[in-house]
Design a protein around this motif. Sequence first.
Motif, short mmCIF file in Angstrom:
data_model
loop_
_atom_site.label_atom_id
_atom_site.label_comp_id
_atom_site.label_asym_id
_atom_site.label_seq_id
_atom_site.Cartn_x
_atom_site.Cartn_y
_atom_site.Cartn_z
N GLU A 167 4.06 -8.89 -0.68
CA GLU A 167 2.88 -8.49 0.08
C GLU A 167 3.24 -8.18 1.53
OE1 GLU A 167 1.78 -10.27 -3.57
OE2 GLU A 167 3.02 -11.13 -1.97
N ASP A 168 4.12 -9.02 2.11
CA ASP A 168 4.57 -8.76 3.48
C ASP A 168 5.37 -7.46 3.55
OD1 ASP A 168 3.40 -11.07 4.40
OD2 ASP A 168 5.26 -12.21 4.54
N ASP A 203 3.03 -4.38 3.06
CA ASP A 203 2.18 -4.22 4.24
C ASP A 203 2.99 -3.62 5.40
OD1 ASP A 203 0.16 -4.44 6.16
OD2 ASP A 203 0.61 -6.54 6.59
N TYR A 204 4.18 -4.15 5.61
CA TYR A 204 5.00 -3.66 6.72
C TYR A 204 5.38 -2.19 6.52
CZ TYR A 204 8.68 -3.43 10.24
OH TYR A 204 9.44 -3.06 11.32
N TYR A 246 5.85 -8.92 13.24
CA TYR A 246 4.75 -8.37 12.44
C TYR A 246 4.31 -9.34 11.35
CZ TYR A 246 2.01 -4.93 9.80
OH TYR A 246 0.99 -4.27 9.15
N CYS A 247 5.28 -9.98 10.69
CA CYS A 247 4.97 -10.87 9.56
C CYS A 247 4.78 -12.32 9.98
CB CYS A 247 6.08 -10.78 8.51
SG CYS A 247 6.29 -9.14 7.77
N SER A 289 2.90 -0.91 9.40
CA SER A 289 3.47 -1.20 10.72
C SER A 289 3.72 0.09 11.48
CB SER A 289 4.77 -1.99 10.58
OG SER A 289 5.81 -1.16 10.07
N PHE A 303 12.14 -10.08 4.23
CA PHE A 303 10.74 -10.37 3.95
C PHE A 303 10.67 -11.55 2.98
CE2 PHE A 303 11.05 -5.90 5.00
CZ PHE A 303 10.02 -5.73 5.91
N ARG A 304 9.64 -12.37 3.11
CA ARG A 304 9.50 -13.57 2.29
C ARG A 304 8.55 -13.36 1.12
NH1 ARG A 304 11.42 -17.50 6.05
NH2 ARG A 304 13.16 -16.38 7.04
N SER A 305 7.87 -12.20 1.05
CA SER A 305 6.99 -11.91 -0.07
C SER A 305 6.84 -10.39 -0.21
CB SER A 305 5.60 -12.54 0.13
OG SER A 305 4.87 -11.85 1.13
N TYR A 356 7.10 -14.46 11.19
CA TYR A 356 8.19 -15.33 10.74
C TYR A 356 8.83 -16.10 11.89
CZ TYR A 356 8.10 -12.65 6.33
OH TYR A 356 7.72 -12.06 5.14
#
Length: 355
Positions: free
Chosen positions: A133-134, A137-138, A351-352, A142, A129-131, A354
Amino acid sequence: KEEPTPESDKEEIEAETETSTDGQVDHTQGEAMVWLLPQTQNEDNPACIASDAFAEAMSEATGGGWASDGLRGAGGRWTIEVYYGGSMGRENETLEMCRVNTIQIVPANLSTMEQYLPDFGVFVLPYLFRSWEDFEDYLHNSPKCVDLFDRLQEATNLKLISITNNGTRCLSTTGIDPIKSPEDLKGVKIRSMEAPVWKNVISCLGGSPIAVSFNELYVALQTGVVQGQDNPLALTYSQKFYEVLDDFYKTDHCYNTSSYFVNADAWNGLSDSDKDLFNELWQEYMIDYYNEIYAEFEANAVAEMEESGLRIWEQEDLDMEAFYASADEMIEREYMSDETYASYITDVKEYCGYN
């Protein structure tokens, strides 16, 4: 002869006893309960401070207060007893105690749940994940993770209630020139945990992984056995590793999490109004208040470490695309042949966004 009270009437009477004259639920009425919440950190840690605040609020909401004898959350109909410093056992032990309802609430690192379902191992991969928040959320929203936590509850009797951020794992070094990319860490000895996944993490960040136990890490950095480590900022501060480091890089390659679970049987035994009260106060203290004081804790840690001479580098000082690319290459090589891991890695990217 008096007729038995119908069940529908009983439910109506019970509902009336839980409601005060102004229409608000009276949480002082009902079954008395004591729930246990162990923490592995010391009482001045943000997680423990937030737990104390939650316990006090729960006590006050159910008719009690802050006891003079220091027992957290005593006096109300619903008492939350908080225990510090691993006094109830190590993480694996408290998880098992929660499974059988000896304790009712337990925090655990998300990766620890791999012992119950192998799927959880995927969440330690770098830059999945890059953040935050992502990531959050996932995990919460998800469909794949909703199903994962449902399967975990079925297998363990542990119901997820929240996931909080305890900081991110970041590179820090001593005795070498400041770096910008994985290329700059070639040949640099970086402490790693024993598990192969953590050695892969260090390698994709550019370093040469050297296994060193946590309790030997300070001396290993001090004596040059290793020239770096990857721990969160807060842990680097609390363990005083910064005293033997020169540079700290906010690479944010892995997220440290506290996943809080409740015993599912205990939760299912609550009334709807008690569940609502728990959720309301948990959000207020164990999520919102915790995030507030954790941010303050990190800010104070940064100020003290910088004052000591540690240089702290932000992501804009680094070639983050090079770190992302190196991690992607390692994950493709080492983990995409695993059907379970590959399904999550692909799903996260979709989902994110990317891809």
